[in-house]
Design a protein around this motif. Structure first.
Motif, short mmCIF file in Angstrom:
data_model
loop_
_atom_site.label_atom_id
_atom_site.label_comp_id
_atom_site.label_asym_id
_atom_site.label_seq_id
_atom_site.Cartn_x
_atom_site.Cartn_y
_atom_site.Cartn_z
N ILE A 51 0.88 -1.17 0.00
CA ILE A 51 0.00 0.00 0.00
C ILE A 51 0.91 1.22 0.00
O ILE A 51 1.79 1.34 0.85
N LEU A 52 0.70 2.12 -0.94
CA LEU A 52 1.54 3.30 -1.07
C LEU A 52 0.76 4.53 -0.61
O LEU A 52 -0.39 4.72 -1.01
N VAL A 53 1.38 5.34 0.26
CA VAL A 53 0.72 6.52 0.83
C VAL A 53 1.53 7.77 0.49
O VAL A 53 2.74 7.81 0.72
N PHE A 54 0.82 8.78 -0.06
CA PHE A 54 1.45 10.08 -0.34
C PHE A 54 0.73 11.15 0.45
O PHE A 54 -0.49 11.15 0.58
N ASP A 55 1.50 12.09 0.93
CA ASP A 55 1.00 13.19 1.74
C ASP A 55 0.46 14.29 0.83
O ASP A 55 1.17 14.76 -0.06
N ALA A 56 -0.78 14.68 1.04
CA ALA A 56 -1.37 15.81 0.30
C ALA A 56 -1.85 16.85 1.29
O ALA A 56 -2.89 17.47 1.12
N ARG A 64 -7.77 10.86 -1.78
CA ARG A 64 -8.29 9.87 -2.71
C ARG A 64 -7.47 8.60 -2.66
O ARG A 64 -6.35 8.58 -2.17
N LYS A 65 -8.09 7.57 -3.20
CA LYS A 65 -7.43 6.27 -3.32
C LYS A 65 -7.71 5.77 -4.72
O LYS A 65 -8.83 5.88 -5.21
N TYR A 66 -6.69 5.24 -5.35
CA TYR A 66 -6.89 4.58 -6.63
C TYR A 66 -5.95 3.39 -6.71
O TYR A 66 -5.05 3.24 -5.89
N VAL A 67 -6.21 2.53 -7.66
CA VAL A 67 -5.38 1.34 -7.83
C VAL A 67 -4.69 1.44 -9.18
O VAL A 67 -5.33 1.68 -10.20
N GLN A 68 -3.37 1.28 -9.16
CA GLN A 68 -2.59 1.30 -10.40
C GLN A 68 -1.71 0.06 -10.40
O GLN A 68 -0.96 -0.16 -9.45
N LEU A 71 -1.84 -2.02 -7.38
CA LEU A 71 -1.23 -1.41 -6.21
C LEU A 71 -2.12 -0.28 -5.69
O LEU A 71 -2.34 0.69 -6.41
N PRO A 72 -2.65 -0.40 -4.45
CA PRO A 72 -3.45 0.70 -3.90
C PRO A 72 -2.56 1.91 -3.58
O PRO A 72 -1.53 1.77 -2.92
N VAL A 73 -2.96 3.07 -4.08
CA VAL A 73 -2.23 4.32 -3.86
C VAL A 73 -3.16 5.29 -3.17
O VAL A 73 -4.24 5.58 -3.68
#
Length: 171
Positions: A51-56, A64-68, A71-73
């Motif tokens: 699971i990848l987490v980015f700070d906004a 938001r969450k999306y899958v690429q 991989l859940p981002v």
């Protein structure tokens, strides 16, 4: 069977890995996309859920969450830090038959997630694991190619091989 889950603090890793740091200096989106690609490959090879987490934090909105590439981002909500979201995800995922790891070099965050029952994985250690996985993939591909190459030749007896060689050379 124990499910392994790896939660990655995206910008922390980007800042810690030389390849991504260089990309970030040119264009942040490219560094983010490259990390997503690397983690998707790592997830695919290891079978570990990533699971990848980015700070906004400073970006207005609901997150938001999306899958690429499976991989859940996650992008955090406005005024929510990546650390807060990571802590929530750890709380959600820690449980029986689950082993949760958090990849970050943020020492404070490492202590907090360790207290919640997850294991910490410093950015440098994750980079080593990713490189090892890539090496293993290359080794398997090379091994596969070698076993597939000349499959007919590998099954011939020495006598038959010699006779065919003589025919080929016109003897």
């Amino acid at each position: 069977m124990i499910q392994e889950i790896l939660i990655v603090d995206g910008y922390n890793i980007i800042g810690a890995w030389p390849e991504l740091q260089k990309l970030k200096d040119i264009r942040l989106e490219e560094a983010r996309d490259r990390l997503i690609q690397i983690m998707a490959e790592y997830q695919s090879f290891t079978g570990m859920k990533v699971i990848l987490v980015f700070d906004a934090y400073y970006v207005p909105g609901l997150g938001r969450k999306y899958v690429q590439s499976k991989l859940p981002v996650y992008f955090t909500k406005e005024k929510e830090t990546a650390d807060e979201l990571i802590e929530r995800l750890v709380t959600t995922h820690v449980g029986r038959r689950k082993q949760v790891y958090v990849a970050t070099s943020d020492m404070t965050e490492q202590h907090v997630i360790f207290g919640k029952g997850a294991f910490r994985l410093p950015a440098g250690e994750l980079l080593v694991k990713v490189r090892q996985a890539r090496g293993e993939v290359r080794r398997k591909i090379r091994q596969e190619a070698e076993t597939r190459r000349n499959t007919v030749d590998n099954t011939l007896s020495d006598e038959l091989r010699k006779r065919l060689e003589d025919l080929r050379r016109g003897r």
